[in-house]
Write a protein that holds these residues in place. Structure first.
Motif, PDB file in Angstrom:
ATOM      1  N   ILE A   1       0.842  -1.207   0.000  1.00  0.00           N
ATOM      2  CA  ILE A   1       0.000   0.000   0.000  1.00  0.00           C
ATOM      3  C   ILE A   1       0.873   1.252   0.000  1.00  0.00           C
ATOM      4  O   ILE A   1       0.618   2.210  -0.731  1.00  0.00           O
ATOM      5  CB  ILE A   1      -0.934  -0.004   1.233  1.00  0.00           C
ATOM      6  N   LEU A   2       1.928   1.251   0.830  1.00  0.00           N
ATOM      7  CA  LEU A   2       2.809   2.420   0.878  1.00  0.00           C
ATOM      8  C   LEU A   2       3.509   2.621  -0.468  1.00  0.00           C
ATOM      9  O   LEU A   2       3.753   3.747  -0.891  1.00  0.00           O
ATOM     10  CB  LEU A   2       3.859   2.257   1.980  1.00  0.00           C
ATOM     11  N   ALA A   3       3.835   1.505  -1.124  1.00  0.00           N
ATOM     12  CA  ALA A   3       4.558   1.611  -2.398  1.00  0.00           C
ATOM     13  C   ALA A   3       3.624   2.019  -3.543  1.00  0.00           C
ATOM     14  O   ALA A   3       4.069   2.591  -4.533  1.00  0.00           O
ATOM     15  CB  ALA A   3       5.221   0.274  -2.730  1.00  0.00           C
ATOM     16  N   ALA A   4       2.326   1.721  -3.391  1.00  0.00           N
ATOM     17  CA  ALA A   4       1.395   1.869  -4.523  1.00  0.00           C
ATOM     18  C   ALA A   4       1.393   3.259  -5.167  1.00  0.00           C
ATOM     19  O   ALA A   4       1.401   3.358  -6.392  1.00  0.00           O
ATOM     20  CB  ALA A   4      -0.013   1.471  -4.092  1.00  0.00           C
ATOM     21  N   PRO A   5       1.387   4.355  -4.385  1.00  0.00           N
ATOM     22  CA  PRO A   5       1.376   5.661  -5.072  1.00  0.00           C
ATOM     23  C   PRO A   5       2.645   5.943  -5.874  1.00  0.00           C
ATOM     24  O   PRO A   5       2.655   6.848  -6.692  1.00  0.00           O
ATOM     25  CB  PRO A   5       1.255   6.657  -3.904  1.00  0.00           C
ATOM     26  N   LEU A   6       3.698   5.157  -5.641  1.00  0.00           N
ATOM     27  CA  LEU A   6       4.951   5.354  -6.374  1.00  0.00           C
ATOM     28  C   LEU A   6       5.146   4.319  -7.474  1.00  0.00           C
ATOM     29  O   LEU A   6       6.077   4.419  -8.267  1.00  0.00           O
ATOM     30  CB  LEU A   6       6.148   5.230  -5.416  1.00  0.00           C
ATOM     31  N   ARG A   7       4.325   3.306  -7.469  1.00  0.00           N
ATOM     32  CA  ARG A   7       4.585   2.187  -8.382  1.00  0.00           C
ATOM     33  C   ARG A   7       3.352   1.891  -9.228  1.00  0.00           C
ATOM     34  O   ARG A   7       2.370   2.599  -9.166  1.00  0.00           O
ATOM     35  CB  ARG A   7       4.999   0.954  -7.574  1.00  0.00           C
ATOM     36  N   THR A   8       3.430   0.781  -9.957  1.00  0.00           N
ATOM     37  CA  THR A   8       2.322   0.411 -10.823  1.00  0.00           C
ATOM     38  C   THR A   8       1.475  -0.644 -10.124  1.00  0.00           C
ATOM     39  O   THR A   8       2.003  -1.668  -9.698  1.00  0.00           O
ATOM     40  CB  THR A   8       2.868  -0.163 -12.139  1.00  0.00           C
ATOM     41  N   VAL A   9       0.219  -0.362 -10.001  1.00  0.00           N
ATOM     42  CA  VAL A   9      -0.691  -1.320  -9.370  1.00  0.00           C
ATOM     43  C   VAL A   9      -1.184  -2.257 -10.471  1.00  0.00           C
ATOM     44  O   VAL A   9      -2.003  -1.868 -11.306  1.00  0.00           O
ATOM     45  CB  VAL A   9      -1.850  -0.596  -8.683  1.00  0.00           C
ATOM     46  N   THR A  10      -0.680  -3.459 -10.474  1.00  0.00           N
ATOM     47  CA  THR A  10      -0.987  -4.398 -11.563  1.00  0.00           C
ATOM     48  C   THR A  10      -0.828  -5.818 -11.059  1.00  0.00           C
ATOM     49  O   THR A  10       0.001  -6.067 -10.180  1.00  0.00           O
ATOM     50  CB  THR A  10      -0.033  -4.149 -12.754  1.00  0.00           C
ATOM     51  N   PRO A  11      -1.609  -6.761 -11.614  1.00  0.00           N
ATOM     52  CA  PRO A  11      -1.322  -8.157 -11.281  1.00  0.00           C
ATOM     53  C   PRO A  11       0.139  -8.438 -11.627  1.00  0.00           C
ATOM     54  O   PRO A  11       0.656  -7.906 -12.602  1.00  0.00           O
ATOM     55  CB  PRO A  11      -2.253  -8.942 -12.215  1.00  0.00           C
ATOM     56  N   GLY A  12       0.790  -9.244 -10.833  1.00  0.00           N
ATOM     57  CA  GLY A  12       2.197  -9.548 -11.108  1.00  0.00           C
ATOM     58  C   GLY A  12       3.150  -8.699 -10.282  1.00  0.00           C
ATOM     59  O   GLY A  12       4.324  -9.027 -10.162  1.00  0.00           O
ATOM     60  N   ALA A  13       2.646  -7.602  -9.695  1.00  0.00           N
ATOM     61  CA  ALA A  13       3.550  -6.702  -8.961  1.00  0.00           C
ATOM     62  C   ALA A  13       4.157  -7.397  -7.741  1.00  0.00           C
ATOM     63  O   ALA A  13       5.276  -7.081  -7.333  1.00  0.00           O
ATOM     64  CB  ALA A  13       2.810  -5.447  -8.544  1.00  0.00           C
ATOM     65  N   GLY A  14       3.424  -8.345  -7.171  1.00  0.00           N
ATOM     66  CA  GLY A  14       3.928  -9.023  -5.973  1.00  0.00           C
ATOM     67  C   GLY A  14       5.137  -9.881  -6.254  1.00  0.00           C
ATOM     68  O   GLY A  14       6.067  -9.959  -5.446  1.00  0.00           O
ATOM     69  N   VAL A  15       5.138 -10.514  -7.408  1.00  0.00           N
ATOM     70  CA  VAL A  15       6.242 -11.409  -7.756  1.00  0.00           C
ATOM     71  C   VAL A  15       7.533 -10.600  -7.898  1.00  0.00           C
ATOM     72  O   VAL A  15       8.626 -11.064  -7.582  1.00  0.00           O
ATOM     73  CB  VAL A  15       5.936 -12.133  -9.094  1.00  0.00           C
ATOM     74  N   GLU A  16       7.365  -9.351  -8.365  1.00  0.00           N
ATOM     75  CA  GLU A  16       8.540  -8.532  -8.660  1.00  0.00           C
ATOM     76  C   GLU A  16       9.301  -8.120  -7.409  1.00  0.00           C
ATOM     77  O   GLU A  16      10.488  -7.803  -7.493  1.00  0.00           O
ATOM     78  CB  GLU A  16       8.103  -7.286  -9.447  1.00  0.00           C
ATOM     79  N   VAL A  17       8.631  -8.070  -6.267  1.00  0.00           N
ATOM     80  CA  VAL A  17       9.341  -7.622  -5.062  1.00  0.00           C
ATOM     81  C   VAL A  17       9.942  -8.794  -4.281  1.00  0.00           C
ATOM     82  O   VAL A  17      10.769  -8.591  -3.404  1.00  0.00           O
ATOM     83  CB  VAL A  17       8.417  -6.825  -4.111  1.00  0.00           C
TER      84      VAL A  17
END
Lengths: 294, 414
Positions: free
Chosen positions: A209-225
């Motif tokens: 949630i904290l990262a969301a305003p700086l990043r892309t909210v998309t399926p797959g974003a979890g795998v990337e971190v």
């Protein structure tokens, strides 16, 4: 190289490190207490983000979204622990079952998110109060990045207080050392495990949630971190909460100054650091020995 | 027994005309798209566009009353995509392979197409290799390659941007990102532009956090930052760079995929004004009836506006249908290849007076490139900015460039 550039790059590294720490701390907590390597941890990062997105569609308030997103990620985490993970504790080849099950949840949660919210990128705006930038000397730092650093530090302080000063915290630490003995002493160990899993997945949600305003909210974003978080955990020591903090700071700053001084090698440098740690201190910088469930 | 045999024959005799009536040939197209993760939107959008194109094609009709049918599978990774492509050919009897978002997967599947002599129509992946040093005769592409974008970009930098010398580049650390810089530098050199590269930054694809890159780029102080990212990476980079004032400190130039609609939509009001971008298809340019009709059909079907990827898929289906019409069937692959070579095809992105065509030597679709800057425009919500003030570069100035193909072949091998 002037001093201001060094400060600017250091603060950038700190901001990167805090988001890494928030994901890695939950990952390492789960490993330390439950002895589960939760590959699906990034999926809770993702779920928290989408819960917040949904709430913001309804109430248009970041803080309400943040609260519900964190709690939602924690609840889903506890449900998964009770209904699924609990069934494989203590089995032969538990490691393989963990891998299969948590990996399956990555795919399932990703597709559920896509099914409910669609494949297109979503936007979570910053709260108005955190727009803009601060000037620290001549260095410009976005207010929101400062906010993330402050939240990261608050989580560290809270965790320190909880784990070292409260009875519940001591039980969590005890259950990571000898679960059977703790059970014999009358503690409800399964409950501690479920709550720990819930708190850890809520922290994953908080990071998302904290990262969301700086990043892309998309399926797959979890795998990337998850890969970067794994590196952090390996460097700090599997299961060691403070190790996650140290590992995140090292990776954040190595990457940050790597980009400044040798951009071609910046990404590789983080892996080189991990390899050096694995050779010199394979259990991780802050672990005394490999921890595991007894 | 005899009675049973007679009954069976009678049934067959009754059913035979019905079979002739309803048994028109179905021509199968085996498509591969990324359907999950970050690239999933491109796959989903392509699926919508394929359905629109299929309806149009089947309504217009094909020789012998044949129908087109498209099977779509999530391509996952090159190895898996290759196995699916082979299954499409051997088990499903597909006459065409189709789609593909990632150049890495495109390069793997083009080998299958070559080996089995089955036409592959690439609709999205932009790696120039496929229509250059890795060309094979059964491969065709219905969206532009990165060279076409970057060559148009080189013209833009030469003619439209004044008083600059220093550029920095940031792009994902794989072939797509690396090639764009190589192509832009080649184009600028070719046009005799003098410049200096003051920084190259190579974050991994899908890097979530660019903060440290942003402060390092600001320190390097280029006149122009060239960005080679796509999709969500663009969104993250711009969101993170804006509060640092990066867009006030230097020109920002992002012409292969920066202006993709999905990035404009995701950024909304966060998109800075006046930055230089382009994409392989624009929802607001050209303002022709064909482009408007295509976008409206898409919106009606999906409830959202299309990302650029959809148009390549839409055109790809029409190219296949046109080739079948010319040849009269889908069985004579060699004749289909000939029919596609040099084919003229009106696409939604064609401005008035221009028709896209497939270059017969490289099998690359040749289209004009329009580069614009971000301007306020909320006609395609949730985007708050769209591209405007377009500069248009004629197609034949951009492709084919055999001089560049020779250069690329030398650098990257065959």
């Amino acid at each position: 190289m002037d001093f201001n550039t060094l400060i600017a790059q250091f603060i950038s590294g700190l901001s990167v490190a805090m988001l890494l720490f928030l994901v890695a701390s939950g990952l390492t907590l789960i490993f330390g207490v439950l002895n589960v390597l939760n590959f699906a941890h990034g999926s809770f990062y993702l779920l928290g983000t989408y819960f917040t997105y949904q709430l913001m569609q309804m109430f248009d308030n970041f803080w309400v979204g943040l609260l519900v997103g964190v709690i939602g990620a924690g609840i889903v985490g506890m449900v998964i622990e009770v209904l699924f993970l609990r069934r494989i504790y203590g089995r032969d080849q538990e490691g393989a079952f963990q891998l299969l099950m948590t990996y399956a949840f990555i795919l399932i949660i990703d597709d559920v998110v896509k099914f409910i919210w669609g494949p297109e990128y979503k936007t979570i705006p910053k709260p108005d109060a955190l727009m803009g930038s601060l000037n620290i000397g001549t260095t410009v730092v976005p207010t929101y990045n400062v906010f993330i650093i402050v939240v990261g530090l608050l989580v560290v302080l809270f965790a320190w207080y909880f784990l070292t000063k409260t009875d519940k915290g001591k039980m969590v630490r005890a259950s990571s050392l000898d679960r059977n003995m703790l059970g014999l002493l009358g503690t409800n160990v399964p409950m501690i495990m479920t709550l720990t899993f819930g708190v850890a997945t809520a922290m994953g949600g908080l990071a998302g949630i904290l990262a969301a305003p700086l990043r892309t909210v998309t399926p797959g974003a979890g795998v990337e971190v998850i890969i970067d978080s794994m590196i952090v955990v390996v460097i700090g020591g599997f299961g060691n909460f403070w190790g996650a903090l140290l590992g995140a700071l090292i990776i954040g700053e190595v990457l940050s100054f790597g980009i400044l001084w040798m951009p071609e090698l910046a990404t590789v440098l983080t892996f080189i650091v991990m390899i050096i740690v694995l050779i010199v201190k394979p259990e991780g910088l802050l672990s005394k020995k490999m921890v595991g469930r007894k | 027994m005899k009675h049973k045999l007679i009954s069976l024959l009678l049934i067959l005799a009754v059913l035979a005309p019905l079979t002739a009536l309803y048994g028109a040939e179905t021509i199968k197209i085996g498509a591969l798209y990324t359907m999950t993760g970050r690239g999933g939107q491109y796959g989903k959008d392509s699926e919508v566009a394929i359905k629109i194109a299929l309806d149009e094609v089947n309504a217009k009709g094909l020789p012998g009353g044949a129908k087109l049918e498209v099977i779509i599978t999530d391509d996952k990774n090159p190895q898996y995509a290759v196995s699916v492509a082979k299954r499409y050919i051997t088990d499903e009897k597909c006459k065409f392979l189709f789609g593909i978002i990632s150049t890495g997967i495109g390069l793997a599947v083009t080998e299958v197409s070559k080996e089995y002599k089955v036409i592959l129509v690439g609709t999205d992946h932009a790696g120039t290799d496929l229509t250059a040093n890795k060309f094979q005769k059964y491969y065709f592409r219905t969206s532009n390659n990165t060279f076409q974008s970057m060559m148009a970009g080189a013209y833009y930098l030469k003619d439209e941007v004044k008083n600059w010398k220093k550029i920095a580049y940031i792009g994902p650390d794989y072939a797509y990102g690396r090639d764009q810089l190589m192509e832009l530098k080649w184009g600028l050199d070719k046009l005799g532009v003098k410049y200096e590269v003051v920084g190259e930054y190579w974050p991994k694809l899908y890097e979530p956090d660019y903060t440290s890159y942003i402060t390092a780029i600001i320190k390097a102080a280029p006149d122009i930052l060239v960005n080679g990212m796509w999709g969500g990476d663009t969104v993250s980079f711009i969101k993170q760079a804006k509060p640092y004032g990066l867009f006030n400190k230097m020109k920002y130039f992002h012409v292969d995929a920066g202006g993709n609609y999905e990035a404009l939509a995701a950024l909304g009001a966060d998109m800075p004004e006046g930055i230089i971008m382009s994409a392989r298809h624009h929802n607001n340019w050209p303002e022709t009836p064909a482009n408007k009709a295509y976008i409206q059909k898409f919106y009606k079907a999906a409830g959202r506006y299309p990302s650029y990827a959809a148009e390549g898929a839409y055109v790809g289906i029409h190219v296949i249908a046109e080739a079948i019409r010319k040849v009269g069937n889908a069985n004579d692959t060699e004749a289909l290849v000939k029919a596609m070579e040099g084919m003229k095809i009106q696409t939604p992105e064609d401005p008035p007076g221009f028709t896209s065509y497939i270059d017969p030597k490289t099998h690359q679709i040749v289209q004009v490139q329009a580069i614009g800057i971000t301007v306020k425009n909320d006609k395609f919500p949730p985007a708050k900015y769209m591209l405007g003030n377009f500069k248009v570069y004629p197609a034949d100035k951009l492709w084919p460039s055999f001089e560049y193909i020779d250069y690329m072949t030398k650098v990257k091998g065959k």
